[in-house]
Design a protein around this motif. Structure first.
Motif, PDB file in Angstrom:
ATOM      1  N   SER A 179      27.773  -4.407  20.923  1.00 25.10           N
ATOM      2  CA  SER A 179      26.899  -4.094  22.106  1.00 25.10           C
ATOM      3  C   SER A 179      25.353  -3.797  21.858  1.00 25.10           C
ATOM      4  CB  SER A 179      27.517  -2.539  22.765  1.00 25.10           C
ATOM      5  OG  SER A 179      26.845  -1.203  22.273  1.00 25.10           O
ATOM      6  N   VAL A 180      25.216  -3.072  20.806  1.00 27.51           N
ATOM      7  CA  VAL A 180      23.569  -3.196  20.313  1.00 27.51           C
ATOM      8  C   VAL A 180      23.019  -4.428  20.272  1.00 27.51           C
ATOM      9  CG1 VAL A 180      22.050  -2.157  18.644  1.00 27.51           C
ATOM     10  CG2 VAL A 180      23.980  -0.843  19.704  1.00 27.51           C
ATOM     11  N   LEU A 181      23.758  -5.445  19.820  1.00 26.16           N
ATOM     12  CA  LEU A 181      23.190  -6.768  19.474  1.00 26.16           C
ATOM     13  C   LEU A 181      23.039  -7.649  20.557  1.00 26.16           C
ATOM     14  CD1 LEU A 181      24.938  -7.766  16.054  1.00 26.16           C
ATOM     15  CD2 LEU A 181      22.468  -6.809  16.588  1.00 26.16           C
ATOM     16  N   HIS A 201      33.652  -9.560  20.344  1.00 27.04           N
ATOM     17  CA  HIS A 201      33.804  -8.917  18.876  1.00 27.04           C
ATOM     18  C   HIS A 201      34.998  -8.310  18.748  1.00 27.04           C
ATOM     19  CE1 HIS A 201      33.100  -7.212  15.189  1.00 27.04           C
ATOM     20  NE2 HIS A 201      33.361  -5.908  15.612  1.00 27.04           N
ATOM     21  N   TYR A 202      35.391  -7.368  19.686  1.00 21.43           N
ATOM     22  CA  TYR A 202      36.622  -6.335  19.312  1.00 21.43           C
ATOM     23  C   TYR A 202      38.068  -7.503  19.727  1.00 21.43           C
ATOM     24  CZ  TYR A 202      33.987  -2.383  18.454  1.00 21.43           C
ATOM     25  OH  TYR A 202      33.189  -1.396  17.806  1.00 21.43           O
ATOM     26  N   ALA A 223      39.314   3.596   7.683  1.00 18.48           N
ATOM     27  CA  ALA A 223      40.694   2.760   7.437  1.00 18.48           C
ATOM     28  C   ALA A 223      40.638   1.456   8.259  1.00 18.48           C
ATOM     29  CB  ALA A 223      41.824   3.558   7.759  1.00 18.48           C
ATOM     30  N   GLU A 224      41.799   0.969   8.750  1.00 23.11           N
ATOM     31  CA  GLU A 224      41.876  -0.282   9.373  1.00 23.11           C
ATOM     32  C   GLU A 224      40.924  -0.153  10.711  1.00 23.11           C
ATOM     33  OE1 GLU A 224      44.494  -3.345  11.814  1.00 23.11           O
ATOM     34  OE2 GLU A 224      45.482  -1.544  11.064  1.00 23.11           O
ATOM     35  N   SER A 225      40.097  -1.194  10.766  1.00 26.40           N
ATOM     36  CA  SER A 225      39.149  -1.147  12.041  1.00 26.40           C
ATOM     37  C   SER A 225      38.614  -2.361  12.486  1.00 26.40           C
ATOM     38  CB  SER A 225      37.813  -0.051  11.426  1.00 26.40           C
ATOM     39  OG  SER A 225      36.804  -0.403  12.408  1.00 26.40           O
ATOM     40  N   PHE A 226      38.378  -2.324  13.983  1.00 30.37           N
ATOM     41  CA  PHE A 226      37.965  -3.660  14.348  1.00 30.37           C
ATOM     42  C   PHE A 226      36.375  -3.537  14.473  1.00 30.37           C
ATOM     43  CE2 PHE A 226      42.366  -3.358  15.378  1.00 30.37           C
ATOM     44  CZ  PHE A 226      42.710  -4.822  15.571  1.00 30.37           C
ATOM     45  N   HIS A 227      35.855  -2.167  14.076  1.00 28.84           N
ATOM     46  CA  HIS A 227      34.490  -2.141  14.329  1.00 28.84           C
ATOM     47  C   HIS A 227      33.720  -3.285  13.516  1.00 28.84           C
ATOM     48  CE1 HIS A 227      35.049   1.063  16.591  1.00 28.84           C
ATOM     49  NE2 HIS A 227      35.278   2.048  15.538  1.00 28.84           N
ATOM     50  N   MET A 228      32.301  -3.461  13.854  1.00 29.31           N
ATOM     51  CA  MET A 228      31.583  -4.447  13.030  1.00 29.31           C
ATOM     52  C   MET A 228      31.201  -3.644  11.569  1.00 29.31           C
ATOM     53  SD  MET A 228      28.268  -6.335  14.361  1.00 29.31           S
ATOM     54  CE  MET A 228      29.096  -7.534  15.141  1.00 29.31           C
ATOM     55  N   LYS A 229      31.500  -4.444  10.684  1.00 26.75           N
ATOM     56  CA  LYS A 229      31.331  -3.709   9.544  1.00 26.75           C
ATOM     57  C   LYS A 229      29.719  -3.523   9.148  1.00 26.75           C
ATOM     58  CE  LYS A 229      35.456  -4.493   7.259  1.00 26.75           C
ATOM     59  NZ  LYS A 229      36.138  -4.797   8.827  1.00 26.75           N
ATOM     60  N   SER A 230      29.164  -2.579   8.359  1.00 28.45           N
ATOM     61  CA  SER A 230      27.701  -2.307   8.254  1.00 28.45           C
ATOM     62  C   SER A 230      27.141  -3.603   7.817  1.00 28.45           C
ATOM     63  CB  SER A 230      27.472  -1.194   7.048  1.00 28.45           C
ATOM     64  OG  SER A 230      26.295  -1.061   7.101  1.00 28.45           O
ATOM     65  N   HIS A 231      27.532  -4.449   6.577  1.00 29.07           N
ATOM     66  CA  HIS A 231      26.766  -5.431   6.211  1.00 29.07           C
ATOM     67  C   HIS A 231      26.636  -6.734   7.367  1.00 29.07           C
ATOM     68  CE1 HIS A 231      30.299  -8.285   5.302  1.00 29.07           C
ATOM     69  NE2 HIS A 231      30.850  -7.029   5.276  1.00 29.07           N
ATOM     70  N   GLU A 232      27.787  -6.509   8.187  1.00 30.17           N
ATOM     71  CA  GLU A 232      28.016  -7.808   9.233  1.00 30.17           C
ATOM     72  C   GLU A 232      26.734  -7.353  10.105  1.00 30.17           C
ATOM     73  OE1 GLU A 232      32.248  -7.686  10.762  1.00 30.17           O
ATOM     74  OE2 GLU A 232      31.577  -9.253  12.260  1.00 30.17           O
ATOM     75  N   PHE A 233      26.555  -6.257  10.475  1.00 31.69           N
ATOM     76  CA  PHE A 233      25.647  -5.690  11.458  1.00 31.69           C
ATOM     77  C   PHE A 233      24.447  -6.039  10.910  1.00 31.69           C
ATOM     78  CE2 PHE A 233      22.696  -2.303  13.092  1.00 31.69           C
ATOM     79  CZ  PHE A 233      22.525  -2.865  14.317  1.00 31.69           C
ATOM     80  N   ILE A 238      42.163 -11.656  20.294  1.00 34.92           N
ATOM     81  CA  ILE A 238      41.716 -11.330  19.063  1.00 34.92           C
ATOM     82  C   ILE A 238      40.173 -11.582  18.980  1.00 34.92           C
ATOM     83  CG2 ILE A 238      41.982 -11.688  16.530  1.00 34.92           C
ATOM     84  CD1 ILE A 238      44.370 -11.070  17.706  1.00 34.92           C
ATOM     85  N   GLY A 239      39.454 -10.563  18.294  1.00 28.38           N
ATOM     86  CA  GLY A 239      37.947 -10.617  18.226  1.00 28.38           C
ATOM     87  C   GLY A 239      37.559 -11.776  17.683  1.00 28.38           C
ATOM     88  N   VAL A 240      36.214 -12.583  17.997  1.00 29.91           N
ATOM     89  CA  VAL A 240      35.910 -13.741  17.217  1.00 29.91           C
ATOM     90  C   VAL A 240      34.568 -13.315  16.527  1.00 29.91           C
ATOM     91  CG1 VAL A 240      36.598 -15.339  19.275  1.00 29.91           C
ATOM     92  CG2 VAL A 240      34.410 -14.314  19.278  1.00 29.91           C
ATOM     93  N   ALA A 241      34.100 -14.171  15.366  1.00 24.63           N
ATOM     94  CA  ALA A 241      33.089 -14.074  14.626  1.00 24.63           C
ATOM     95  C   ALA A 241      31.363 -14.175  15.188  1.00 24.63           C
ATOM     96  CB  ALA A 241      33.104 -14.957  13.468  1.00 24.63           C
ATOM     97  N   ILE A 242      30.701 -13.382  14.971  1.00 23.61           N
ATOM     98  CA  ILE A 242      29.442 -13.859  15.383  1.00 23.61           C
ATOM     99  C   ILE A 242      28.854 -15.084  15.654  1.00 23.61           C
ATOM    100  CG2 ILE A 242      28.207 -13.219  13.126  1.00 23.61           C
ATOM    101  CD1 ILE A 242      26.995 -11.475  16.392  1.00 23.61           C
ATOM    102  N   ASP A 243      29.241 -16.012  14.541  1.00 17.78           N
ATOM    103  CA  ASP A 243      29.004 -17.413  14.595  1.00 17.78           C
ATOM    104  C   ASP A 243      29.323 -18.053  15.936  1.00 17.78           C
ATOM    105  OD1 ASP A 243      28.030 -17.193  12.044  1.00 17.78           O
ATOM    106  OD2 ASP A 243      29.779 -18.426  11.194  1.00 17.78           O
ATOM    107  N   THR A 244      30.490 -17.582  16.408  1.00 16.98           N
ATOM    108  CA  THR A 244      31.123 -18.211  17.753  1.00 16.98           C
ATOM    109  C   THR A 244      30.356 -17.521  18.861  1.00 16.98           C
ATOM    110  OG1 THR A 244      33.396 -18.246  16.392  1.00 16.98           O
ATOM    111  CG2 THR A 244      33.363 -18.305  19.060  1.00 16.98           C
TER     112      THR A 244
END
Lengths: 493, 493
Positions: free
Chosen positions: A94-96, A369-370, B2-12, B55-61
Motif C-alpha cells: 500500500s505504501v508503494l 500483491h496479497y 512464519a508463513e506470510s503473504f507480506h512483502m519481504k524486506s528485501h522485496e520492499f 493468488i498475489g502477483v509479483a511486483i513486475d506484473t
C-alpha cells in the motif's frame, strides 16, 4: 531547467532510495520501539527550530532531523505490539501504491481530469464488493456503486445528507433543514454519527441512541417503538445507522430486523462496518453482514484491517443518483463533455471535498500483491490469535470478559474497581511494551485488546498477556495490602 | 514471521527503489506526454481484469499493468504544459515527505495517538503564517492557530459550522439549524461555498451571491445593503466568504471594506485564498491579503502553488475554541489524560473526519528543501512568465483579455462567438500539446491559462502561445470563409 531550487533527478533517485531503506529499517526494528511515544506535551515543538530555513537544506539534514526531532514523538501504529483502538495498517504494497499516487499527483474530481483515477476506483470497489460478497445493489453495474472517502465519519455524513434530501423531497439543500427529521443509532455507535448529525444541521437532540441488549447490539423492538412514537408526535424519522462491529466492543447490530423496520417505515439504512467489515473476506465470517441487502449505504475502512494505509474508506450506495443529486454543484469551470454525456462517474459528487487523490492505486497494489487468499490468510490468523488470547483471559479468574468476542477484539478487565483497571492501563502503556486502549461497558472501565496489526504474531500476544498478568499481579497485591491496612483501594501504590 | 503473504524486506527495498526510479523517469519525460488523457469513457475499465487475483502477483506484473493499463488514462498534472484549472504540484520533496507519512502510518486524531503528528503540524503552520505574513491572530500562541484539511471545500465547511454555532449561541449543534441564518459570498466565489451551505443544513436559498464590479471583485456596498435588508426582514446574517483569487479569473475581493462590514454587523468572515494565497510568500504580492486581520478564518492550498502534493489545505482560525467547541464529540474510548489536561491540540476537533494522517511531514520536507527563498523564487518566476504571456495576448488584436491579470492566471478569448472559442479549447486539449480550461465571464466563454506548474518554463508558455495562435488562425480563417459562403459561423470546419 535553468537555475532552479527544484530537487534534481539524481538527487530524487538517491534520496528516495535512502528513504525506502529508512522505512525498511524502521519496519525491521519497529517491534523493539516503545509503542506509545514517551514525550510530554510541547516537547517535540520545543526541539524544532523557531524559524523556517531561509535557504533550503540538504536531504541529510532533513533525515537527521526526522530521526532526532520527530521520531521521538511517534506512536508506532505499525508495531506488532499495537493493540489499541483499531489498527491503521500501512502494508508495504500500500505504501508503494501510495507513493505512485503522491508522485503522479493527479486530481480525480472529475472523470475528465484523469480518467484512470475514476475508472480504477470504480473497478477496484466492484472487485472488493465481490470479494466481500456484498449485495449486488452496491455494484456499479446496478443503480449503485462504490467510491473512496477519507474516513467512515465522512462517509456516514454523506449517507445522512442523501437521506436528508430524500426525506425532504430534495428540498433541504435548497431551503435548509427545517423539517423535524429524526435519526437513530445505538448507544454503542461511533461518535461520528452524532458529529455528522450536528454537521448536517439536524441537531443532536434529534438523534435517538437506542438501547442495546446484553451483547451491546441494538434492540430492534426499541428502535421500532421509538420510530412509531416519533411518527405519532409528528416528527419525521429518516435515517438509521446500524453498526457491524462497534468501536467499543465489536458488537453487531441485527441488520435483518433493523433493515425490515427501515423498509417498513421508509428510512435510510446506513451500515457502518469500519473495522469488522474486512472479516467478510472469509466466508465463515460473512454472517456479520447478513441483512446488508436491506441497506441503502455501507462503509468499511480498508485502512484499518485491510492493510491499506490511511485514508481509504470504501463507501457504497444502492442508489448513486440520490447521493450525487444531494452533493452535486456544477459551476461553469467544471463543465465538460464527458460529464454532460452522463456516461461517467464524477467522484467529486460522492463527497464533500472537490479535490481528490488517486487513492484506488494503493488498494489496487494491496489486492494485487496479497491476492484474495493472502488477505484471507491474515484475517483468519488474527482471529485465531485473538481467540487464544481470549482463552487465556477466560482461564484466569482474576479477570472478567465484558463482551462477546467472536472476532479479534477482546474487552476485559481485572475484577475490581475502575481505579485499578485505569492504573493497569496506564502502567502497561507507559512501559512501552504494548499499547492498548479502553472503553466503558455497563458503566465499567474496560480494557480493549484488538489483534489486527499486520505484524502481530502469536508470540507478541503471549508476551502482551504476560505483561498484563505481571502488572495485574502487582496491582492486586498492592490493593490487598492496602485494604488490609485500611487504605483507599485506588490501585495506586 | 512464519508463513506470510507480506512483502519481504528485501522485496520492499528493491520494489521501492524501482518505483522511485519509475517516478524519476516519469518526471524526465512528462513534458513529452499528451497532457490530457486521450481515452474514451470506459476504455480503462475495459482493459482491467474482471476478477481480482486469487493468488498475489509479483511486483513486475503490478508495474507492467500500471504502465500498460493505467498510465494511458492519466492526465498529467505534473506536466509543464498543464495550464488548466489550478495546478496540483507534487514536488519531489513533498513526495518523499508523503512517503514517510504513508510508511509510518500514524493516526493524528488526538495528540496522544502520535504527539509529533500534532506538534509538527502546529509548528509548521506557525512557520507558514510568518512566511506569508498572516495576521498574528492566526498564530497558535494567540487564541487561534492553524491545522491541515484535505481541501478548501472542507475548510470552508468548518468555518461555516463554527459561524453557525456562534450565531445561534451554540445551539445549532444541539437543536438543529432552525434559525433564519443567511450567508453571503460573491457571484464569483467557488462552488464549494454553495455546497457547504447545503451540507450545513442552511440551504442554498439562504446564500446570497453578491454582484461584482468590472474586475469581478465583490461590491462591498451591495453586501452591506443586502445584510441590512435581511436584518430588517428578520433574518440573521451570520457568514461571509470573501475570495483572494477567484477560481474563474483570480479576482480579489476588497477585504478591508468587507471586513469592516462583518465587524459592524457581527458576521463571521472566512477568506478563501485557495491558489493565490501562496503569492504572499513574496512581499510585493502581499497586498492581496490586506485586511485579512479582520477575518475569523482563512485558508489556502499548499497543494496548489506551494509544491506540496494533495491533500494539504492550510486552515487558520482566530479563535480556535469556537471551532473546536463546534466540532468536538468525545466518547469514552477517546478520552485520555493529555486531552483532559487542556494542554494539547486534538486536531480531530478541527474538522469532520476522526482519522488523520501525518500531512505536515510533506509540508515540512518542502519548506526544508526549498527554503523560503526557493519558494519565493518560483512564485516570482511564474508571475513573470505569466505576464509575458499576457503581453503576447495583448499585442495580438485577434484576442481580448477578459479580466485583470496581476498574477499568474490569464483569462482571454478570441474576439468572436463562444462556439469558436469552445472549438479552440477542444482542439488545443485534443492535441495533447497543452491543457487549459475555461470559464464564463460576463456571459462569454473564456479560456483560462494558469502558470503555476512547478516545471513550467518560459519556453513551454511560448510554445503554448504558438499552438494557440496556430489553431486560432485556422479557426478564424474557416469562420471567415464560412461567413462569406453564408454558413453558420459555428467555428466547426
Amino acid at each position: 531547467m535553468a537555475e532552479s531550487f527544484h530537487m534534481k533527478s539524481h538527487e530524487f533517485r538517491e534520496s528516495g532510495k535512502r528513504l525506502i531503506d529508512w522505512l525498511a529499517d524502521y519496519y525491521a526494528r519497529v517491534d523493539q520501539l516503545p509503542v506509545l511515544a514517551q514525550v510530554k506535551p510541547g516537547e517535540i515543538r520545543a526541539s524544532l527550530p523557531a524559524e523556517p530555513p531561509q535557504i533550503g537544506v540538504a536531504i541529510d539534514t532533513i533525515i537527521e532531523q526526522l530521526n532526532s526531532k520527530i521520531m521521538p514523538g511517534i506512536t508506532h501504529w505499525q508495531s506488532p505490539n499495537f493493540f489499541a483502538y483499531f489498527p491503521a495498517n500501512a502494508s508495504e504494497p500500500s505504501v508503494l501504491g501510495d507513493l505512485i499516487s503522491s508522485g503522479l499527483g493527479v486530481q480525480g474530481m472529475l472523470w475528465a481530469t484523469s480518467p484512470a483515477c475514476t475508472e480504477v476506483e470504480t473497478h477496484v470497489l466492484d472487485w472488493l464488493a465481490n470479494m466481500l460478497a456484498l449485495p449486488k445493489t452496491f455494484l456499479s453495474n446496478s443503480a449503485g456503486g462504490g467510491g473512496i472517502q477519507d474516513s467512515a465519519s465522512s462517509a456516514s455524513l454523506c449517507a445522512i445528507l442523501a437521506a436528508r434530501e430524500r426525506a425532504t423531497n430534495f428540498k433541504s439543500n435548497e431551503r435548509g433543514c427545517r423539517e423535524n427529521l429524526v435519526a437513530y443509532t445505538s448507544t454503542q455507535a461511533h461518535s461520528s454519527i452524532e458529529k455528522d448529525i450536528r454537521v448536517a444541521g439536524i441537531g443532536r437532540a434529534n438523534l435517538w441512541l437506542i438501547d442495546v441488549d446484553e451483547q451491546f447490539a441494538m434492540r430492534p423492538e426499541l428502535l421500532e417503538k421509538t420510530i412509531e412514537e416519533d411518527k405519532r408526535a409528528g416528527r419525521i424519522p429518516f435515517f438509521v445507522c446500524a453498526t457491524v462491529g462497534t468501536t467499543s466492543s465489536l458488537a453487531f447490530d441485527p441488520l435483518p430486523a433493523i433493515g425490515e423496520i427501515c423498509k417498513r417505515h421508509n428510512l435510510w439504512l446506513h451500515v457502518d462496518a469500519a473495522m469488522a467489515g474486512t472479516a467478510a473476506l472469509c466466508s465463515e465470517f460473512r454472517y456479520i453482514q447478513n441483512g446488508l441487502e436491506l441497506a441503502d449505504s455501507y462503509c468499511f475502512d480498508a485502512h484499518k484491517w485491510m492493510f491499506t494505509n490511511f485514508d481509504c474508506t470504501c463507501f457504497y450506495v444502492a442508489n448513486r443518483e440520490t447521493l450525487t443529486h444531494s452533493l452535486s454543484v456544477t459551476p461553469e469551470y467544471l463543465r465538460n463533455q464527458a460529464t454532460e454525456s452522463g456516461s461517467v462517474f464524477d467522484y467529486r459528487d460522492w463527497h464533500v471535498p472537490l479535490g481528490r487523490r488517486f487513492r484506488a492505486l494503493k488498494l489496487w497494489f494491496v489486492i494485487q500483491h496479497y491476492g484474495v487468499e493472502g488477505l484471507q490468510f491474515h484475517i483468519r490468523r488474527h482471529v485465531a490469535i485473538a481467540q487464544k488470547f481470549l482463552e487465556s483471559v477466560r482461564k484466569d479468574d482474576r479477570f472478567e470478559i465484558i463482551a462477546p468476542a467472536p472476532l479479534n477484539l477482546i474487552c476485559f478487565r481485572v475484577k475490581g474497581d475502575d481505579g485499578l483497571n485505569e492504573e493497569l492501563l496506564r502502567r502497561l502503556n507507559a512501559s512501552g511494551q504494548l499499547y492498548l486502549s479502553h472503553t466503558k461497558l455497563n458503566g465499567k472501565f474496560t480494557l480493549r485488546f484488538c489483534v489486527a496489526q499486520m505484524r502481530t504474531e502469536l508470540h507478541h500476544v503471549e508476551h502482551a498477556w504476560a505483561a498484563i498478568c505481571a502488572e495485574a499481579t502487582k496491582l492486586i497485591a498492592a490493593r490487598d495490602r492496602g485494604s488490609h491496612s485500611n487504605q483507599a483501594a485506588s490501585g495506586r501504590e
